[in-house]
Design a protein around this motif. Sequence first.
Motif, short mmCIF file in Angstrom:
data_model
loop_
_atom_site.label_atom_id
_atom_site.label_comp_id
_atom_site.label_asym_id
_atom_site.label_seq_id
_atom_site.Cartn_x
_atom_site.Cartn_y
_atom_site.Cartn_z
N GLU A 1 37.59 35.61 44.28
CA GLU A 1 38.82 34.90 43.93
C GLU A 1 39.68 35.74 43.00
O GLU A 1 40.91 35.83 43.18
CB GLU A 1 38.49 33.56 43.27
N LYS A 2 39.06 36.35 42.01
CA LYS A 2 39.82 37.18 41.05
C LYS A 2 40.50 38.34 41.79
O LYS A 2 41.67 38.64 41.55
CB LYS A 2 38.86 37.72 39.99
N ARG B 1 43.47 37.08 43.90
CA ARG B 1 44.63 36.81 43.05
C ARG B 1 45.34 38.11 42.66
O ARG B 1 46.57 38.19 42.64
CB ARG B 1 44.20 36.04 41.79
N GLU B 2 44.54 39.13 42.37
CA GLU B 2 45.12 40.43 42.04
C GLU B 2 45.88 41.00 43.25
O GLU B 2 46.96 41.59 43.10
CB GLU B 2 44.03 41.39 41.59
N ILE C 1 47.29 39.30 45.66
CA ILE C 1 48.54 38.53 45.85
C ILE C 1 49.61 39.06 44.90
O ILE C 1 50.77 39.24 45.29
CB ILE C 1 48.27 37.03 45.62
N GLU C 2 49.22 39.32 43.65
CA GLU C 2 50.18 39.85 42.68
C GLU C 2 50.65 41.25 43.08
O GLU C 2 51.83 41.59 42.90
CB GLU C 2 49.53 39.91 41.29
N ASP D 1 50.27 35.47 50.08
CA ASP D 1 50.07 34.31 49.20
C ASP D 1 49.19 33.28 49.90
O ASP D 1 49.38 32.97 51.08
CB ASP D 1 51.42 33.70 48.84
N ASP E 1 45.67 30.15 49.01
CA ASP E 1 44.79 29.49 48.05
C ASP E 1 43.61 30.42 47.79
O ASP E 1 42.66 30.48 48.58
CB ASP E 1 44.31 28.15 48.62
N ALA E 2 43.66 31.16 46.70
CA ALA E 2 42.66 32.19 46.43
C ALA E 2 41.26 31.61 46.30
O ALA E 2 40.28 32.22 46.75
CB ALA E 2 43.03 32.96 45.16
N ARG E 3 41.16 30.44 45.71
CA ARG E 3 39.83 29.84 45.54
C ARG E 3 39.22 29.46 46.89
O ARG E 3 38.05 29.74 47.15
CB ARG E 3 39.92 28.61 44.63
#
Length: 210
Positions: A138-139, A142-143, A145-146, A152, A154-156
């Motif tokens: 997940e971390k 998210r990185e 996506i940034e 984009d 739902d990372a979780r």
Amino acid sequence: MAYRETEKMRQRKAEARQRIVQRTYQCVEEGGFRSARVTRIAGLAGVATGTIYRHFESREDLFAEIFRLATQREVDKVAEALATPGNAAERLERALRQFAERALKGPMMAWSLIAEPVDPKVEEERLAYRKAYANLFEKAIREGIEEGCIPDQDARQSSTCLVGAIAESLVGPLSPTQTSQPACATTDNHDSLVNSIIRFCMQGLTGARR
């Protein structure tokens, strides 16, 4: 006079406990949790059966510790892969490959950690470590996506899907009925299997054909 345990006695107890853990790990590595009988472990560790229960309340507690020890090693390897250079998508691909390749190199232990039927206490550990993998993924998502290398989403939820996909795709190949085949019948297909798993996971994550 009250009994006082000497440093030498504490050291002997610690050494006995370590032997029990090491031999249990060996049994699981060779034949899964089903082969790790307490009498066999005691014989290999050079202790009485009762000694095992002085260090662990039950067989299930001993197995839960072995599960934690073995799985933490794998979680650490995934974390190492995610900490390597490159963008998040590249690091995720590296981590997934690490997971799959290590599992196929140690199929019996991997089967025990991923899919072997186990006692409820050990199953609780399995769920906890699946969450640990998902948190790492997940971390990284998210990185990504940034950074813009991962769309984009739902990372979780995506991280949970990654854990489920890679674990489920390895269940068949890791099954003892498969790994009992001659080495030449299994190792030749490892690269193509790993590549197929990684391609599926990364296409699902990024939407890009690979």
